[in-house]
Design an enzyme around this catalytic site. Structure first.
Site, PDB file in Angstrom:
ATOM      1  N   HIS A  91      18.070 -31.130  -0.462  1.00 38.07           N
ATOM      2  CA  HIS A  91      18.993 -29.992  -0.417  1.00 38.07           C
ATOM      3  C   HIS A  91      20.020 -30.084  -1.550  1.00 38.07           C
ATOM      4  O   HIS A  91      21.210 -29.805  -1.357  1.00 38.07           O
ATOM      5  CB  HIS A  91      19.687 -29.910   0.941  1.00 38.07           C
ATOM      6  CG  HIS A  91      18.763 -29.553   2.065  1.00 38.07           C
ATOM      7  ND1 HIS A  91      18.389 -28.261   2.354  1.00 38.07           N
ATOM      8  CD2 HIS A  91      18.123 -30.342   2.977  1.00 38.07           C
ATOM      9  CE1 HIS A  91      17.558 -28.259   3.397  1.00 38.07           C
ATOM     10  NE2 HIS A  91      17.377 -29.511   3.786  1.00 38.07           N
ATOM     11  N   ASP A 120      24.297 -26.851  -0.868  1.00 37.33           N
ATOM     12  CA  ASP A 120      22.872 -26.983  -0.580  1.00 37.33           C
ATOM     13  C   ASP A 120      22.140 -26.709  -1.889  1.00 37.33           C
ATOM     14  O   ASP A 120      22.779 -26.564  -2.936  1.00 37.33           O
ATOM     15  CB  ASP A 120      22.436 -26.013   0.533  1.00 37.33           C
ATOM     16  CG  ASP A 120      21.262 -26.545   1.343  1.00 37.33           C
ATOM     17  OD1 ASP A 120      20.145 -26.585   0.784  1.00 37.33           O
ATOM     18  OD2 ASP A 120      21.447 -26.937   2.505  1.00 37.33           O
ATOM     19  N   GLU A 179      15.477 -33.921   5.627  1.00 35.65           N
ATOM     20  CA  GLU A 179      14.382 -33.152   5.034  1.00 35.65           C
ATOM     21  C   GLU A 179      14.049 -33.538   3.595  1.00 35.65           C
ATOM     22  O   GLU A 179      13.833 -32.677   2.735  1.00 35.65           O
ATOM     23  CB  GLU A 179      14.685 -31.651   5.138  1.00 35.65           C
ATOM     24  CG  GLU A 179      14.769 -31.178   6.585  1.00 35.65           C
ATOM     25  CD  GLU A 179      15.012 -29.683   6.722  1.00 35.65           C
ATOM     26  OE1 GLU A 179      14.518 -29.109   7.692  1.00 35.65           O
ATOM     27  OE2 GLU A 179      15.717 -29.103   5.863  1.00 35.65           O
TER      28      GLU A 179
END
Length: 608
Positions: free
Chosen positions: A320, A266, A391
Site C-alpha cells: 500500500h 496508501d 496485504e
C-alpha cells in the site's frame, strides 16, 4: 320575487355553515402530539392530537416533545453510551447557559488549561440544542464542580477514564458534581452532563423561543469496558477535508470513543506533508489543495485531545505504498518502491493502483527515517504509531530483479518463506528506525506499535518474526475466524475489527454485506486482558466528504456503545437512546443517516 327568496335562503345557509365552521375550527392548526413514557416500551405518541399541556395532563410522564420524553424515559434516559450505573429522577428544570458556571478548584494546575477548553466545548454543545442560541430565559443557577484526581495529561491505553456525576437541585440552585480520575474521565462526565439536557420549544406561547431542560436529580458511576475504542478513517483513496475530520471527531467525543486511527496514506495518494521529505506530497497529493500540512495536523491533535480522542497516524508499509514514493529515480535514489501504477494490476496488488516499498534499496530506509521523525514530532508523547503491514503481494516483489538479487545475497530462498523473511526484516528495520527517532524527539524507545493482521501474523508464523511485547495486532478477520483467539493464546495483544461486521464500506462493493447499526451493535468483543478493544473502519473507495457523515453515523455510535458498555443488551433496547443521540449529533452539526421512518421514532418498539 322568487329569485330574492332563493337568494335569501342561500345567504342564510352560508351564514349557518360559517357558524358551524367557526364552532369546530381548532385554535391550533398544527398537530399537537404529546408523548407518553410507557414502562418497558419507551416513548409513545398519543393516538390523536391534543391541546393539553403537560401541566394539565393526567400523568407526569406525558410530554409535549419527543426529546423531553427521551430525556427521562427508561433506565438510562438519553445517555449514550450506556453507563455502568445510573439513577435518575423524572423531574426537569429550565436552565440557561448564561447562568452556568464551572468551578475548577478541584482541578490540578497542570490540567486547568485543558479542562477549561473542555468546559467551553461543553457549553457550545449545550447551546447547540437550541441551534446555538437559547432565547428563553431561566433564573436557575447551575454550578458544575469539577474534580480531577491526577495531573497526568497523557492519553494512552493505561489512562483511567472513570468518572462520577451527580446532579442535585435545591430550589433555583443546581449543583453538578463531576469527579474524574483523570481530566479525560472528567471530560466524559461533562459529555454525560450535556446528555441530561434537551431543548424545549413546546412550553412557550411564542413557539420561536427555545429553552433548555435539565434532569434535576441524577447519579452516574461509569467507566469503559475497553481501553481502545477506535474509529479508522482512510483519507488516501479519497481526500477528506480537515473540517470533515474535525466534525467526525466531534461525533467520536459524543460517543466517548477515544481513538482516531488515521489511515492517511496508501498507494493512491500521499496527502500528509513531510517537512523533511517534501517529495511525498509533491508526487503523491491529488492537488495542492488536498494536503494536510504539519501545522494542521498539530492543530488536529490538540482539537482531538480536548475531546478525549487520541490520534494514531498510520503509514501503511511495505505494501500500500505507491504514489508519493515514485520519485526516487528522479533524485538519483533508485526505486524506492516497485510495481507502482502497474497496468496489469491484478498480478501485483489487491486493487489499483499498485505499489510496495523496495526493501533492497537501503536509501528507502533513510527516507523512511525522515518521515518517521516528522510523525514523531507531530504526535503527543508517548507517540502511538501504526505501521500498516497488511496485504504484501509476493508477486510484486518477485517481479523485481533487484529484490531477488538482494534476497539471494542474504541467503533468503526465492519462495514464500523467503519473502516472509524479507517482509519480517522490513518491519524489524522500520521498528528500529522508529525507536531511534522517538529517542531523537525526546521520547522513550520500546513503545508499542500497531500492525494489521496478515500472512505474517498468522498464528503458526508470528512468533518467529514479531515480538509480542512490541507489536499490537489489529485483527481484521471475519467474525467467525479464530485467529484473534489464537493470537491471544500466544500472548499477543489485539484490537478487534471484524471486517464483515464493523467495516462501514461493506455492502457498497462486490459481494460484501451491509451492516446496519443493529448488526454492528450485536458484535461483542471478547473480554480479555489482552483484548485492548476494537475499531470501526471507514475505508474511502466509495465515500468522500459529501457522503461521509451518513455513512459513518449513527452506525459508528453502535460500536462505540459496545466498546464502552460490556454486556448483552439487545439492540432493540438501545434504539430509543440511539435515536436521541442521532438528534444530538444533528444539533451539533453532523449529518447522521436516518434510523427508520419518523413514525417508528415516535413509537418506540413498534417497528422492531
Amino acid at each position: 320575487m322568487a329569485g330574492w327568496i332563493l337568494l335569501l335562503v342561500v345567504a342564510t345557509t352560508l351564514v349557518r355553515c360559517s357558524d358551524v365552521v367557526k364552532d369546530y375550527t381548532p385554535l391550533i392548526y398544527e398537530p399537537s402530539w404529546v408523548y407518553k413514557c410507557v414502562r418497558q416500551e419507551g416513548c409513545q405518541r398519543s393516538s390523536q392530537p391534543h391541546q393539553t399541556t403537560p401541566s394539565n395532563a393526567s400523568s407526569s410522564l406525558v410530554f409535549e416533545s419527543l426529546d423531553h420524553c427521551r430525556l427521562i424515559c427508561g433506565q438510562f434516559g438519553g445517555i449514550w453510551p450506556r453507563p455502568v450505573f445510573m439513577s435518575m429522577g423524572i423531574q426537569t428544570v429550565h436552565i440557561h447557559p448564561n447562568s452556568l458556571r464551572y468551578n475548577l478548584n478541584g482541578v490540578p494546575a497542570e490540567a486547568k488549561e485543558l479542562m477549561t477548553e473542555m468546559t467551553k466545548i461543553t457549553s457550545d454543545n449545550i447551546r447547540a440544542e437550541c441551534g446555538g442560541e437559547v432565547t428563553a430565559e431561566a433564573n436557575t443557577s447551575v454550578v458544575v464542580y469539577l474534580t480531577v484526581k491526577s495531573p497526568d495529561l497523557t492519553l494512552t491505553w493505561s489512562t483511567d477514564e472513570e468518572y462520577l456525576l451527580e446532579v442535585q437541585t435545591v430550589g433555583n440552585n443546581i449543583a453538578v458534581l463531576i469527579v474524574g480520575e483523570t481530566v479525560y474521565g472528567a471530560r466524559h462526565g461533562l459529555e454525560s452532563f450535556t446528555q441530561l439536557i434537551s431543548s424545549d420549544r413546546a412550553n412557550y406561547d411564542d413557539k420561536k423561543k427555545c429553552g433548555l431542560l435539565l434532569v434535576s436529580e441524577t447519579k452516574i458511576k461509569d467507566r469503559p469496558a475497553f481501553r481502545h475504542r477506535g474509529f479508522l478513517l482512510d483519507t488516501s483513496r479519497n481526500f477528506i477535508p480537515m473540517d470533515d475530520i474535525k466534525r467526525t471527531i466531534d461525533g467520536l467525543a459524543a460517543t466517548k470513543m477515544n481513538v482516531f486511527h488515521w489511515h492517511v496514506t496508501d498507494s493512491h495518494s500521499f496527502p500528509l506533508e513531510s517537512i523533511r521529505v517534501p517529495q511525498f506530497t509533491r508526487y503523491g497529493a491529488y492537488s495542492p489543495s488536498e494536503i494536510y500540512s504539519t501545522e494542521e495536523v498539530r492543530q488536529l491533535v490538540s482539537y482531538a485531545r480536548a475531546r478525549g480522542v487520541r490520534i494514531i497516524i498510520e503509514i501503511d508499509a511495505p505494501a500500500h505504498a505507491g504514489n508519493g514514493w515514485q520519485w526516487g529515480n528522479d533524485y538519483g535514489y533508485g526505486d524506492l518502491a516497485v510495481c507502482v501504477n502497474e497496468k496489469k494490476w491484478r498480478k501485483f496488488c489487491i486493487q489499483p493502483p499498485c505499489g510496495q516499498l523496495n526493501p533492497a534499496n537501503q536509501v528507502m530506509y533513510r527516507v523512511l527515517r525522515n518521515l518517521y521523525r516528522d510523525i514523531a514530532d507531530m504526535l503527543p508523547k508517548p507517540q502511538l504509531f501504526h505501521m500498516g503491514g497488511d496485504e504484501v503481494f509476493i508477486e510484486c516483489w518477485n517481479s523485481s530483479q533487484e529484490i531477488k538479487s538482494y534476497m539471494a545475497n542474504k541467503g533468503f530462498a526465492i519462495n514464500q518463506e523467503g519473502f516472509m523473511r524479507l517482509w519480517a526484516e522490513f518491519h524489524a528495520k522500520a521498528l528500529q528506525i522508529w525507536d531511534e527517532e522517538l529517542v531523537a524527539s525526546g521520547s522513550k524507545a520500546n513503545e508499542s506499535v500497531m500492525i494489521w493482521s496478515s500472512d505474517l501474523t498468522m498464528p503458526d508464523r508470528i512468533q518467529k518474526y514479531l515480538n509480542k511485547n512490541r507489536f499490537v495486532i489489529e485483527v481484521w478477520e471475519p467474525e467467525e475466524s479464530d485467529v484473534l483467539d489464537q493470537l491471544i493464546d500466544l500472548g499477543y495483544r489485539v484490537v478487534d475489527v471484524p471486517k464483515d461486521v464493523w467495516y462501514l464500506d461493506h455492502g457498497f462493493w462486490g459481494a460484501t454485506r451491509y451492516s446496519n447499526w443493529r448488526r454492528m451493535y450485536s458484535h461483542q468483543p471478547r473480554r480479555h486482558s489482552q483484548v485492548l478493544g476494537g475499531e470501526v473502519a471507514m475505508w474511502s473507495e466509495y465515500v468522500d466528504s459529501l457522503a461521509l457523515d451518513g455513512r459513518v453515523w449513527p452506525r459508528t455510535a453502535a460500536v462505540g456503545e459496545r466498546l464502552w458498555s460490556a454486556g448483552a443488551q439487545p439492540a432493540e433496547a438501545a434504539s430509543a437512546r440511539l435515536s436521541r443521540l442521532r438528534a444530538r449529533l444533528a444539533a451539533r452539526g453532523l449529518r447522521p443517516d436516518v434510523l427508520a421512518p419518523e413514525w417508528c421514532a415516535q413509537h418506540d418498539g413498534k417497528c422492531s
